[in-house]
Design an enzyme around this catalytic site. Structure first.
Site, short mmCIF file in Angstrom:
data_model
loop_
_atom_site.label_atom_id
_atom_site.label_comp_id
_atom_site.label_asym_id
_atom_site.label_seq_id
_atom_site.Cartn_x
_atom_site.Cartn_y
_atom_site.Cartn_z
N LYS A 76 0.86 -1.19 0.00
CA LYS A 76 0.00 0.00 0.00
C LYS A 76 0.89 1.23 0.00
O LYS A 76 1.81 1.33 0.82
CB LYS A 76 -0.87 -0.02 1.25
CG LYS A 76 -1.60 1.27 1.57
CD LYS A 76 -2.54 1.07 2.74
CE LYS A 76 -3.09 2.39 3.24
NZ LYS A 76 -4.14 2.21 4.24
C1 R5P Z 1 -1.88 3.73 8.01
O1 R5P Z 1 -1.27 4.47 8.71
C2 R5P Z 1 -3.13 3.14 8.46
O2 R5P Z 1 -3.42 1.93 7.83
C3 R5P Z 1 -4.22 4.11 8.28
O3 R5P Z 1 -5.20 3.89 9.20
C4 R5P Z 1 -4.81 4.10 6.90
O4 R5P Z 1 -3.86 3.81 5.93
C5 R5P Z 1 -5.26 5.43 6.63
O5 R5P Z 1 -6.10 5.51 5.55
P1 R5P Z 1 -6.41 6.95 5.00
O6 R5P Z 1 -5.12 7.68 4.91
O7 R5P Z 1 -7.03 6.72 3.65
O8 R5P Z 1 -7.35 7.60 5.94
#
Ligand code: R5P
Length: 291
Positions: free
Chosen positions: A201
Site C-alpha cells: 500500500k
Molecule cells: C496507516 O497508517 C493506516 O493503515 C491508516 O489507518 C490508513 O492507511 C489510513 O487511511 P487513510 O489515509 O485513507 O485515511
C-alpha cells in the site's frame, strides 16, 4: 458393506486439462491458500479491490468519523470489497455474520504522542487465523528512525504468513518531514516486495506514479490520505488505477465524506468500472441526494 458405485467412464479424453494462471501480478508462485485469500480481497473479474481502512484508532484513538464504528462504519461496510481494521474493533463491534474479507492490522505500539516508527508485531498469527483474516497489514517505515525494526516486523510476518497461507500487506509509512518523491516510493515499495510482501500500500503522487507501480513486482493499492474534496479524491483514485494500481485502501476520504455511503460506491465504480472522475462525482452527488 455399502454397495460400491460403478467406475465412471467419461474421462473427457478429447479435452486437455486447463492450467490456469493466477490473475494477480507476481503472485503465480504462491500456494493455493494464499491465492484463495488474495482472490477474496481482489475481485478476480477486475483484478482490483476497494479496501475500506478504519484502523486509524490503533495509534490515534477515535479519529473523526470513527467515533462510533457501529454507527458510522457498519452501514457502509457491505459496499467495501475488504475491511481493514484492528482485531479489537473486529471482535467488539463487527458482527461475525459479516463475511467480507478482513485485513487485520498486525503492527503497532507507539501512539501519536511518541515516535511512530517504533512499532512491533501486534498480532499473533494464530489469532489472525482464528479470526479468519484474509491478510495482515504491517507498517514499513523506510527512512524512518526505526526503519530496520519495521522491516524486520514485515519479514517475520512474511515468514509466518508463508507457513500458514496468509498474505502480508506492507504499508509504506512516510514521515511528515520526508519528501514524497517518485524515487522514495520506488525505493520503499520495491524493498517491501523484494523482502516478501504479497502486496503493498502506498501513496499516490501526481508525477511518476506509473514508475512506482511498474517497478514493484507485486500489486499496489493506493492509500487515501487526508480528507480532500470528493472530486479530488475520485480523480486521485482514477489516476492511480489508470497508472497501474490494483485498487485503493481508503479511509478518511470515504468515512469523512459528507455521504460515506455515496462516496464508497463512487470509488467502487472508479476502481472496478474505470468511471472517469466527472462521472464518478456525478454518481456521488446523485447517491448523496437520494436520486
Ligand atoms: C496507516 O497508517 C493506516 O493503515 C491508516 O489507518 C490508513 O492507511 C489510513 O487511511 P487513510 O489515509 O485513507 O485515511
Amino acid at each position: 458393506m455399502p454397495e460400491a458405485d460403478k467406475e465412471g467412464k467419461d474421462f473427457g479424453l478429447d479435452k486437455s486439462t486447463a492450467t490456469e494462471g493466477f490473475f494477480l501480478k507476481g503472485s503465480n508462485s504462491l500456494d493455493w491458500g494464499m491465492k484463495n485469500r488474495l482472490s477474496r480481497i481482489f475481485n478476480p473479474e477486475t483484478g482490483r479491490t476497494v479496501m475500506l481502512a478504519i484502523d486509524h484508532g490503533y495509534f490515534q484513538g477515535p479519529t473523526v468519523g470513527l467515533e462510533r464504528i457501529d454507527l458510522n462504519i457498519l452501514p457502509i461496510a457491505p459496499y467495501a470489497d475488504t475491511l481493514m481494521l484492528t482485531r479489537g474493533i473486529l471482535r467488539s463491534v463487527v458482527p461475525p455474520s459479516y463475511t467480507r474479507p478482513i485485513v487485520l492490522r498486525a503492527s503497532g505500539g507507539p501512539s501519536i504522542l511518541k515516535e511512530l516508527s517504533n512499532e512491533h508485531i501486534a498480532v499473533d498469527m494464530e489469532d489472525a487465523l482464528r479470526l479468519n483474516a484474509a491478510a495482515l497489514a504491517v507498517q514499513v517505515f523506510i527512512g524512518g528512525e526505526y526503519e530496520t525494526q519495521s522491516v524486520h516486523n514485515m519479514t517475520r510476518l512474511v515468514d509466518m504468513g508463508m507457513r500458514y497461507g496468509m498474505p502480508i500487506l506492507a504499508v509504506t509509512a512516510v514521515g511528515t518531514d520526508m519528501k514524497r518523491s517518485p524515487r522514495y516510493f520506488r525505493l520503499a515499495c520495491r524493498i517491501c516486495a523484494e523482502l516478501g510482501a504479497q502486496y503493498v500500500k502506498t501513496y499516490y503522487i501526481p508525477k511518476g506514479f506509473e514508475s512506482v507501480t511498474a517497478s514493484c513486482p507485486v500489486p499496489i493499492v493506493m492509500a487515501g490520505g487526508k480528507k480532500m474534496p470528493e472530486i479530488d479524491a475520485l480523480t486521485m483514485a482514477y489516476n492511480a488505477i489508470q497508472e497501474g494500481a490494483a485498487g485503493v485502501d481508503m479511509g478518511r476520504n470515504i468515512f469523512q465524506a459528507e455521504s460515506p455511503a455515496a462516496m464508497i460506491q463512487a470509488v467502487g465504480a472508479t476502481v472496478h468500472k474505470n468511471l472517469p472522475p466527472a462521472q464518478a462525482h456525478e454518481m456521488y452527488l446523485d447517491l448523496k441526494n437520494g436520486k
